[in-house]
Design an enzyme around this catalytic site. Structure first.
Site, PDB file in Angstrom:
ATOM      1  N   GLN A 183       0.815  -1.208   0.000  1.00  0.00           N
ATOM      2  CA  GLN A 183       0.000   0.000   0.000  1.00  0.00           C
ATOM      3  C   GLN A 183       0.849   1.258   0.000  1.00  0.00           C
ATOM      4  O   GLN A 183       0.310   2.361  -0.104  1.00  0.00           O
ATOM      5  CB  GLN A 183      -0.907   0.013   1.242  1.00  0.00           C
ATOM      6  CG  GLN A 183      -1.951  -1.085   1.267  1.00  0.00           C
ATOM      7  CD  GLN A 183      -2.678  -1.157   2.592  1.00  0.00           C
ATOM      8  OE1 GLN A 183      -2.713  -2.205   3.218  1.00  0.00           O
ATOM      9  NE2 GLN A 183      -3.280  -0.070   3.035  1.00  0.00           N
ATOM     10  N   ARG A 230      -5.347   7.809  17.185  1.00  0.00           N
ATOM     11  CA  ARG A 230      -6.645   7.830  16.504  1.00  0.00           C
ATOM     12  C   ARG A 230      -7.724   7.192  17.370  1.00  0.00           C
ATOM     13  O   ARG A 230      -8.888   7.595  17.314  1.00  0.00           O
ATOM     14  CB  ARG A 230      -6.561   7.140  15.142  1.00  0.00           C
ATOM     15  CG  ARG A 230      -7.807   7.343  14.293  1.00  0.00           C
ATOM     16  CD  ARG A 230      -7.632   6.819  12.877  1.00  0.00           C
ATOM     17  NE  ARG A 230      -6.941   7.738  12.005  1.00  0.00           N
ATOM     18  CZ  ARG A 230      -7.540   8.564  11.142  1.00  0.00           C
ATOM     19  NH1 ARG A 230      -8.865   8.606  11.088  1.00  0.00           N
ATOM     20  NH2 ARG A 230      -6.843   9.342  10.363  1.00  0.00           N
ATOM     21  N   GLU A 233     -12.909   3.135   5.413  1.00  0.00           N
ATOM     22  CA  GLU A 233     -12.860   2.723   6.817  1.00  0.00           C
ATOM     23  C   GLU A 233     -14.135   2.985   7.618  1.00  0.00           C
ATOM     24  O   GLU A 233     -14.507   2.157   8.463  1.00  0.00           O
ATOM     25  CB  GLU A 233     -11.680   3.425   7.510  1.00  0.00           C
ATOM     26  CG  GLU A 233     -10.337   2.972   7.002  1.00  0.00           C
ATOM     27  CD  GLU A 233      -9.204   3.807   7.575  1.00  0.00           C
ATOM     28  OE1 GLU A 233      -8.276   3.231   8.156  1.00  0.00           O
ATOM     29  OE2 GLU A 233      -9.250   5.050   7.436  1.00  0.00           O
TER      30      GLU A 233
END
Length: 768
Positions: free
Chosen positions: A198, A311, A721
């Site tokens: 990625q 996060r 997500e």
């Protein structure tokens, strides 16, 4: 119009026919070497001896390399420089690479790797969150604390208080294509790296660093991945670096891929979390003060654990206004695989904590959990009265200006028949002693942007050929999510041509440099805008040339339906391109985009880390067997906010897959380590992921009708997500079903496997 159409995935025909090319499908020359790692079988200890003669003499083996045979600094970490390619005298988890086998075939390398005999002076292994807390084993000097208001004072003055905790396990990525790399040495010492990654630029950086080369000597190409989910953001570094080191030593192509067992044993997972909470609230369930303590099990090296844990803190509020809040985060070091990026990147763990709190409050007060959630929602659409001025700031100080969940949730509750079904389920449970049903509705507010600000940038390269065909390249990677198709639609939209005129080729660091990872749900946002900028530059050049040639204004030139209209004159796009070429107009352009408005101080926990929020909600109904703990998802209804969708069918597919993956994390996917640190669930036979039969029998997914208020690519929103979090509704529906077995709150932990459900049912019956 290309944007907004439901067009099929660009590689769909290749996928279904088996013609899609992955790393393992790339033809290699007969002299290609194949690599495999020899792995540690203890969780923590000093290497005292290695007996590798049997490995060296095994069939097909060309060489065996240990840490002493590598270049001076073969680090494969994404950030902290704390992951040597091979163990350098000490091992830190079961499955850590200790030596490399170089052989003439993949099978020969794997077989030989198992013949190594390594002796260790074992040390105590830290395996659990509790072990790490006791040993004070962590990645920062102490816990990170962010606060807003006076949580302690609010708790003391609250009408009601509760405290509790919830644990949630990690999750294996289980991408269909395992980790793989192929490195081809070129003239002058340069390297061509094919990697299932990625983050091609990170692979480029790690290979160039290990070989002592400038980055311009390493070219990384990624056409597609067979899935990633975050597991190919940093975990591919080791394979690429190993292949590059050996390719330089032998001047031969080198290839490496993990078999599934090795992949699961070596690579990192989603972070295990435990969340403790204390909450104060009034008679209606409105929260007055809350304290969270989050414990993240990070594994042996830092990897991406700090931003993951950040996060989780950033999403501790989810959809709720929490004016007095304190969040404490422990980032704990353990002798297990280094936990890494996984879809949601810590956000789901943070959201799961507050959703548990909402259900616990509702149970305490005997209220509908939906009503409790609605009482705590942020104010709608940024409409804040003077009395509530400032009420829409998140705990980290970002104004919530685009809140739509009140209307979205109301619409979903109505379309799904939530209230009537909840009453019907109560009647069912009263009449059925064995089978119990449950229902839950959960919302999501998910921040979109990288929290590391400089990653919020993207580049693109676009060519228009003289026959009117368009070639584009950008920094995003395709892992099955449809990014390439969406970006191609953007290019077709700008030029006013059909999609058949646009070709996207493999992501290539030699074409677009300094790319960010395709992660944080930002692939379409960043790369779409970069491609749009490049295409608009080219369209402007062609328009200016034709306008001048025809004696018209640039504003008189229109691109639509494959034609270019210049006043009353009309040209095909191909003819316009040819004329521009003959007029010596450059038909190649780069595009660049950086996300505006964001600023973030992670030390203080203050700022605007996100450009915008994506929203959604899910209603899930389940049934459990109270004699066995077995369960089924009966029905799921989802309404999700994708803004003005670039491709509705692709986005709905992403929502469906994300929900099933999120439900899998919380209901069936269980990672088990023994007391020596061995991962026991390292194959499909022992690790259960959702199958087709596990999806809801009734599965209704729709997209919210609305545009992004921020100036994103055609006002769309990220969709990778956020819908993963909607799987929480499956877990809470199971908890609701268990609650029907007694009078106390079930306090179910995740994953809610049949065993855990049965134990919770028995606890409920015992308390009753």
């Amino acid at each position: 119009m290309s944007v907004g159409k439901s067009l099929p995935h660009d590689s769909a025909p290749l996928h279904v026919t088996g013609a899609a090319r992955y790393i393992d499908d790339i033809p290699v020359t007969a002299d290609c070497l194949h690599l495999a790692f020899g792995l540690s079988n203890v969780a923590h200890g000093d290497i005292t001896a290695m007996e590798l003669d049997a490995v060296r003499t095994a069939d097909g083996v060309v060489a065996v390399l240990t840490a002493d045979d590598l270049p001076p600094d073969c680090d494969v970490s994404p950030a902290a420089h704390d992951e040597p390619l091979l163990a350098d005298g000490m091992v830190h988890y079961v499955g850590q690479p200790v030596f490399i086998v170089v052989a003439t075939s993949h099978l020969a390398a794997r077989k030989a790797a198992r013949l190594g005999r390594i002796e260790y002076a074992e040390k105590p292994a830290i395996l659990t969150i509790e072990d790490a807390l006791f040993a004070d084993s962590r990645f920062e000097d102490g816990p990170v604390v962010w606060s807003r208001g006076d949580a302690g004072g609010a708790l003391k003055g609250a009408k009601h208080t509760l405290q509790g905790n919830i644990t949630m396990g990690g999750q294996e990525h289980f991408y269909l294509e395992g980790q793989a790399a192929l490195v081809i040495p070129l003239e002058g010492g340069d390297m061509l790296v094919h990697s299932s990654t990625q983050h091609p630029t990170e692979i480029q950086h790690k290979v160039s660093h290990a070989l002592g080369l400038p980055m311009n000597a390493v070219r990384v190409e990624t056409r597609r991945m067979g899935g990633g989910f975050g597991g190919k953001e940093s975990q591919g570094n080791a394979l690429a670096v190993a292949c590059a080191v050996v390719a330089r030593q032998f001047a031969r192509p080198c290839k490496m891929r993990y078999d599934r067992d090795d992949d699961m044993v070596i690579t990192g997972k989603r972070h295990d979390f435990r969340v403790d909470y204390q909450v104060g609230f009034d008679n209606e369930g409105r929260i007055s003060g809350i304290e969270f303590t989050q414990y993240a099990r990070c594994g042996w090296s830092q990897d991406l654990s700090l931003p993951v844990a950040d996060r989780a803190m950033l999403h501790a509020d989810n959809a709720y206004h929490l004016p007095d809040i304190r969040i404490t985060s422990h980032r704990l070091r353990t002798n297990t695989q280094s936990a890494t990026a996984y879809r949601g990147f810590g956000g789901p763990q943070g959201i799961f904590g507050i959703e548990r709190v909402m259900d616990h409050i509702a149970a305490k007060l005997g209220l509908d959990p939906l009503m409790v959630r609605q009482k705590n929602f942020y104010a709608s659409g940024g409409d804040i009265s003077e009395k509530k001025k400032g009420a829409q700031e998140t705990p980290y100080g970002q104004p919530v200006e685009d809140f739509i969940l009140d209307g979205l949730v109301d619409k979903l509750a109505e379309s799904s028949g939530y209230h009537a079904r909840r009453e019907a389920i109560a009647k069912w449970n009263a009449a059925n002693p064995v089978l119990k049903k449950g229902i839950a509705i959960t919302p999501v507010k998910f921040g979109i942007s990288f929290t590391l600000t400089h990653l919020n940038q993207a580049g693109a390269l676009v060519h228009v050929y003289q026959d009117g065909s368009i070639h584009l390249n950008h920094g995003g990677t395709e892992m099955g999510q449809g990014l390439f198709q969406k970006v191609a639609q953007v290019a077709a939209q700008v030029f006013g041509v059909g999609l058949e005129a646009v070709k996207i080729t493999a992501t290539d660091t030699a074409k677009v440099p300094n790319t960010s990872a395709t992660a944080a749900s930002s692939g379409s946002d960043l790369n779409g805008m970069a491609v749009k900028a490049a295409c608009e530059e080219l369209r402007g050049r062609i328009a200016a040339f034709l306008a001048d040639q025809q004696g018209k204004k640039v504003s008189d030139v229109e691109f639509a339906d494959g034609m270019v209209n210049v006043g009353r004159r009309q040209f095909t796009f191909a003819r316009a391109a040819q004329l521009a070429y003959e007029g010596r107009i450059s038909l190649s352009a780069t595009g660049f985009y950086k996300t505006p408005k964001i600023r973030w101080d992670r030390v203080k926990g203050r700022g605007r880390p996100f450009l915008y929020f994506a929203y959604g909600a899910a209603v899930t109904e389940v049934v459990i067997d109270t004699l066995t703990g077995e369960n089924r998802i009966l029905r799921t209804d989802i309404l999700h906010d994708a803004g003005a969708s670039l491709n509705p069918d692709l986005d709905i597919g992403q929502v469906e897959g994300a929900y099933v993956q999120g439900a899998g994390w919380l209901t069936m996917e269980e990672l088990v380590w023994d007391d020596k640190g061995h991962l026991k669930t390292h194959a499909p036979s022992t690790y259960k992921i959702p199958a087709c039969s596990d999806r809801p029998d009734v599965f209704n997914v729709a997209l919210w009708d609305g545009k992004n208020r921020e100036d994103t690519i055609y006002r769309s929103k990220a969709v990778g997500e956020p819908p993963f979090v909607l799987g929480i509704s499956a877990f809470l529906a199971l908890s609701d079903a268990v609650a029907a077995c007694g009078d106390t709150y079930p306090a179910l932990d995740a994953p809610a496997t049949p065993e855990r459900i049965l134990m919770a049912v028995n606890r409920m019956k015992g308390s009753a």
